[in-house]
Enzyme design. Structure first.
Site, PDB file in Angstrom:
ATOM      1  N   CYS A  62      79.437  37.327  60.315  1.00 40.13           N
ATOM      2  CA  CYS A  62      78.196  36.576  60.152  1.00 40.13           C
ATOM      3  C   CYS A  62      77.831  36.604  58.666  1.00 40.13           C
ATOM      4  CB  CYS A  62      77.100  37.239  60.986  1.00 40.13           C
ATOM      5  SG  CYS A  62      75.461  36.536  60.724  1.00 40.13           S
ATOM      6  N   CYS A  70      73.359  40.278  56.756  1.00 38.00           N
ATOM      7  CA  CYS A  70      74.744  40.767  56.719  1.00 38.00           C
ATOM      8  C   CYS A  70      75.235  40.847  55.274  1.00 38.00           C
ATOM      9  CB  CYS A  70      75.651  39.886  57.573  1.00 38.00           C
ATOM     10  SG  CYS A  70      75.410  40.183  59.345  1.00 38.00           S
ATOM     11  N   ASN A 125      82.659  42.913  74.524  1.00 35.15           N
ATOM     12  CA  ASN A 125      83.939  42.273  74.823  1.00 35.15           C
ATOM     13  C   ASN A 125      84.561  41.711  73.561  1.00 35.15           C
ATOM     14  OD1 ASN A 125      85.709  41.458  77.133  1.00 35.15           O
ATOM     15  ND2 ASN A 125      85.489  39.476  76.118  1.00 35.15           N
ATOM     16  N   GLU A 126      85.791  42.099  73.323  1.00 34.90           N
ATOM     17  CA  GLU A 126      86.562  41.539  72.204  1.00 34.90           C
ATOM     18  C   GLU A 126      85.712  41.300  70.961  1.00 34.90           C
ATOM     19  OE1 GLU A 126      88.844  38.170  73.624  1.00 34.90           O
ATOM     20  OE2 GLU A 126      90.355  39.514  74.421  1.00 34.90           O
ATOM     21  N   CYS A 165      74.804  37.988  65.603  1.00 33.12           N
ATOM     22  CA  CYS A 165      74.770  38.587  64.267  1.00 33.12           C
ATOM     23  C   CYS A 165      74.909  40.104  64.409  1.00 33.12           C
ATOM     24  CB  CYS A 165      73.437  38.224  63.627  1.00 33.12           C
ATOM     25  SG  CYS A 165      73.058  39.217  62.180  1.00 33.12           S
ATOM     26  N   CYS A 183      74.722  35.737  57.378  1.00 38.28           N
ATOM     27  CA  CYS A 183      73.273  35.620  57.163  1.00 38.28           C
ATOM     28  C   CYS A 183      72.863  36.558  56.021  1.00 38.28           C
ATOM     29  CB  CYS A 183      72.513  35.953  58.444  1.00 38.28           C
ATOM     30  SG  CYS A 183      72.478  37.714  58.828  1.00 38.28           S
ATOM     31  N   HIS A 202      92.231  29.663  84.793  1.00 37.69           N
ATOM     32  CA  HIS A 202      92.931  30.813  84.201  1.00 37.69           C
ATOM     33  C   HIS A 202      93.532  31.646  85.331  1.00 37.69           C
ATOM     34  CE1 HIS A 202      93.581  34.584  82.071  1.00 37.69           C
ATOM     35  NE2 HIS A 202      93.265  34.014  80.933  1.00 37.69           N
ATOM     36  N   GLU A 235      93.136  43.915  79.613  1.00 36.52           N
ATOM     37  CA  GLU A 235      93.346  42.579  80.177  1.00 36.52           C
ATOM     38  C   GLU A 235      94.801  42.184  80.026  1.00 36.52           C
ATOM     39  OE1 GLU A 235      90.912  39.491  78.522  1.00 36.52           O
ATOM     40  OE2 GLU A 235      89.127  40.754  78.539  1.00 36.52           O
ATOM     41  N   ARG A 294      80.242  32.456  73.227  1.00 31.75           N
ATOM     42  CA  ARG A 294      80.023  33.903  73.385  1.00 31.75           C
ATOM     43  C   ARG A 294      80.559  34.605  72.133  1.00 31.75           C
ATOM     44  NH1 ARG A 294      85.219  35.667  77.171  1.00 31.75           N
ATOM     45  NH2 ARG A 294      86.694  34.498  75.917  1.00 31.75           N
TER      46      ARG A 294
HETATM   47  C1  GLA Z   1      89.871  37.204  76.525  1.00 34.12           C
HETATM   48  C2  GLA Z   1      88.499  37.570  77.073  1.00 34.12           C
HETATM   49  C3  GLA Z   1      88.329  37.258  78.525  1.00 34.12           C
HETATM   50  C4  GLA Z   1      88.938  35.917  78.856  1.00 34.12           C
HETATM   51  C5  GLA Z   1      90.385  35.905  78.438  1.00 34.12           C
HETATM   52  C6  GLA Z   1      91.100  34.612  78.775  1.00 34.12           C
HETATM   53  O1  GLA Z   1      90.806  38.190  76.613  1.00 34.12           O
HETATM   54  O2  GLA Z   1      88.168  38.915  76.856  1.00 34.12           O
HETATM   55  O3  GLA Z   1      86.946  37.266  78.829  1.00 34.12           O
HETATM   56  O4  GLA Z   1      88.238  34.915  78.201  1.00 34.12           O
HETATM   57  O5  GLA Z   1      90.449  36.057  77.037  1.00 34.12           O
HETATM   58  O6  GLA Z   1      92.450  34.688  78.443  1.00 34.12           O
END
Ligand code: GLA
Length: 688
Positions: free
Chosen positions: A164, A169, A158-159, A124, A166, A364, A313, A120
């Site tokens: 990249c 870029c 997410n994060e 690009c 290519c 987790h 998180e 995940r």
């Molecule tokens: C990151 C991600 C989450 C998960 C956690 C696991 O923070 O954003 O989706 O994978 O790590 O610690």
């Protein structure tokens, strides 16, 4: 800013956010589990859930066929329960059909290979196809849920992270450089490309992967942050068009060094961070780690003083990637949560609500275990937090004032780290900043961590550890700060390079700072591992006359040009030369720590300065080792957040007044003793 103007994380939501990443898309075949989730959410006191982060395949199982019905049901159910949803855009993980239909959306590695479909967070940044597909799904989500009563915030992707290489870029990087430098000549000058015959004669020759041009490395990292912020802006356009009042955010990994989170903080509505300190009661490094996270909190809060921040998180137990995977011991989860709230957070959420059955995160830590019920230690720990937060609700909208600013700048860090010939190993830029931060915070004073383009005029004390690179105007603003009465503490490796990581001519520190500090830093000795250099203090220093401190590994060798020595080196060929100096300038003072002081030396220096300047402290005396303290203030109400990160009891000297425990109502006057690993919140009226 007062109570009336300070915004809440979610408009109109006056609860401290508590909940987590919720993945009902993994359980659509077992509706009874989803039903059970809603029962357990109530029991846990959780009410804010990030939904759909990795749900693209469940929302669009094949190109152009959308299946929002399951999400409709979840959103409706959330609204019925009075919960709030932080609804995700799913770009963090692309479905397989998308990767195979359009291979160009996959990233190209540094050595030019197109990646396979895997994992995940690896699309690009420039691909027009990916941008179009993301725009399509985000628009549909926005139009469908913009007015939904459960919608509280957007969780964009997410994060975000990574690069990249290519052709698209790389071409975008060149366009970004053209805008920054105007001409190829200017770029050649800025990057000093005559070195090793690297002079570019055409823009197409410019490639960030050539590590021998260190100015290019810094610019590539700057560009990468810009590119990610640009992608974020692209993602939020349809969200803002459909619901301008709903805040947008993306979850940071602010401990990471490759992206400038202080910059990203400027483009999001809410600063949200993912933190996994993995506190371990038996670890000898626990206290240091707690201070490390406090540094991060002081940075996140100060990045956006107009709003509270949140933990998007955290883990109620232990992440599966931690080795050895030890269960989170009693008391530490509560300490971790209160540490964040004390530092200005107004929400703490978890990864993850429920453990999945498969995949690499099945073990987790989660609020709900595979056991599936509430009778687990971890669930009860979370439920305890769920009962505590309503008692803390009055802190919403409170301030976290600080008299001290500490400069920490990702661009400086990158420039320092890619320069050969300095003591930059093992994250030294960060480690030195952490030491100064800890020593200062142990006095009980509060500190805001700022990048070097921020305005620091309102602070009384400014700490600038290893300000290697000076952006335009920084040196002049440092001078103005001192002349106007501020106290500045700088160190070895100050003002060595300009914005393009080219060394200043005329001696270090450059840009007129030799006058500010009253010295010239001719050479710098970096001692071999384990070696130290004794420095002896004079009667005018915060130390006793003649007292010796073991300094190092960095020992800058300086010549006085108006500064007064406070300590001198006692050994080696530079013995008797100044190791710590101060210069009075205008109404202020500029300290220069030529020698790298150990933590204990910094503690003594900052105790002295905090007392001398009469700075506000959270408590009446310096903190005992391992105790963290923070204040939040609203009107005449002051909340004191205390955590004891040691197994032993620790006594804290309270400011005068009656301090009432928010939980038990007990009153404390004078002193409070915390048992091992205890954390608490006290309130006092009109005490400062
Ligand atoms: C990151 C991600 C989450 C998960 C956690 C696991 O923070 O954003 O989706 O994978 O790590 O610690």
């Amino acid at each position: 800013m007062n109570e009336a103007t300070r915004r809440t994380l979610i408009p109109g939501e006056y609860r401290i956010l508590h909940g987590g990443d919720y993945n009902p898309d993994q359980w659509l075949h077992q509706p009874e589990i989803i039903e059970e989730d809603f029962r357990l959410m109530r029991l846990a006191g959780c009410h804010t859930f990030s939904v759909g982060i990795f749900a693209w395949a469940a929302l669009e199982p094949e190109e152009g066929r959308y299946t929002f019905e399951w999400l409709d049901r979840i959103m409706d159910r959330m609204a019925e329960e009075g919960h709030r949803v932080i609804l995700a855009t799913p770009s963090g993980s692309k479905p397989a059909w998308l990767s195979y239909a359009y291979p160009e959306i996959r990233r190209v590695t540094r050595d030019g290979q197109r990646e396979l479909h895997h994992g995940r967070h690896n699309h690009c940044w420039s691909s027009p196809v990916y941008r179009r597909k993301v725009r399509e799904i985000n628009t549909r989500l926005a139009e469908r849920y913009a007015r939904h009563p459960a919608l509280g915030m957007w969780h964009v992707s997410n994060e975000y992270n990574g690069a990249c290489y290519c052709d698209l870029c790389l071409e975008q990087f060149r366009r970004w450089l053209r805008e920054r430098y105007g001409s190829l000549d200017a770029l050649n000058q800025a990057w000093w490309t005559a070195f090793w015959s690297h002079t570019f004669t055409d823009w197409s020759q410019v490639d960030p992967r050539d590590g021998s041009i260190d100015g290019a490395t810094v610019d590539w990292l700057r560009f990468n942050t810009w590119q990610i912020a640009d992608f974020y802006r692209w993602e939020i356009e349809p969200l803002k068009a459909a619901a301008p009042e709903i805040p947008c955010t993306t979850n940071f990994m602010a401990g990471d060094g490759r992206m400038d989170y202080a910059r990203l903080a400027e483009v999001v509505d809410i600063v949200a961070d993912d933190q996994y300190p993995c506190y371990d009661a038996e670890s000898p490094g626990l206290v240091g780690l707690a201070w490390d996270f406090s540094f991060r909190h002081d940075l996140l809060r100060a990045a956006r003083p107009d709003r509270p921040w949140m933990l998007m998180e955290s883990c109620p137990d232990t992440p599966q990637w931690k080795y050895p995977p030890r269960p989170k011991q009693p008391g530490l989860h509560r300490a971790e949560m209160l540490q964040a709230l004390g530092a200005g957070a107004e929400g703490t959420c978890y990864f993850q609500w429920r453990k999945g059955r498969g995949g690499i995160e099945k073990l987790h830590g989660a609020v709900v275990d595979h056991a599936g019920h509430e009778h687990t230690r971890v669930f009860q720990t979370v439920a305890e937090i769920g009962r505590l937060y309503p008692l803390l609700q009055p802190i919403i909208g409170s301030e976290h004032p600080a008299d001290v600013a500490l400069l920490y700048d990702w661009e400086v860090k990158w420039a320092f780290e890619c320069s050969l010939g300095v003591a930059n190993r093992d994250q030294a830029y960060r480690q030195v900043a952490l030491m100064h931060h800890r020593a200062l915070r142990e006095t009980g004073a509060a500190v805001d961590v700022l990048h070097s383009e921020r305005d620091w005029r309102a602070y009384r004390l400014l700490i600038a550890p290893q300000l290697w690179l000076l952006k335009p105007g920084v040196a002049q603003r440092l001078r103005a700060f001192v002349e106007a009465g501020g106290t500045l503490v700088a160190t070895h490796y100050t003002g060595c390079c300009d914005d393009s990581n080219r060394c200043f001519l005329g001696g270090f520190p450059g840009e007129g700072l030799q006058e500010v500090f009253g010295l010239w830093n001719e050479e710098t000795d970096v001692l071999p591992q384990g070696a130290t250099e004794p420095i002896a203090f004079s009667a005018r220093s915060p130390f006793a006359a003649g007292e010796v401190v073991q300094a190092g590994p960095v020992c800058a060798i300086v010549h006085l040009r108006g500064a007064e020595p406070l300590a001198t080196y006692a050994d080696r060929f530079y013995r008797d030369t100044p190791a710590v100096t101060v210069r009075s300038l205008g109404r202020g003072r500029a300290f220069y720590l030529a020698a790298q002081l150990p933590l204990d030396g910094l503690r003594r220096l900052y105790r002295h300065l905090v007392e001398d300047l009469g700075l506000t402290r959270a408590v009446a005396a310096p903190l005992p080792e391992g105790v963290l303290a923070q204040r939040r203030i609203k009107g005449d109400r002051v909340w004191l957040f205390l955590q004891n990160f040691t197994p032993e009891p620790r006594s804290v000297a309270l400011h005068p007044g009656e301090w009432r425990s928010v939980e038990t109502g007990s009153i404390y006057v004078g002193t409070l003793t915390l048992v091992g690993f205890e954390s608490t919140v006290l309130e006092c009226r009109a005490a400062r």
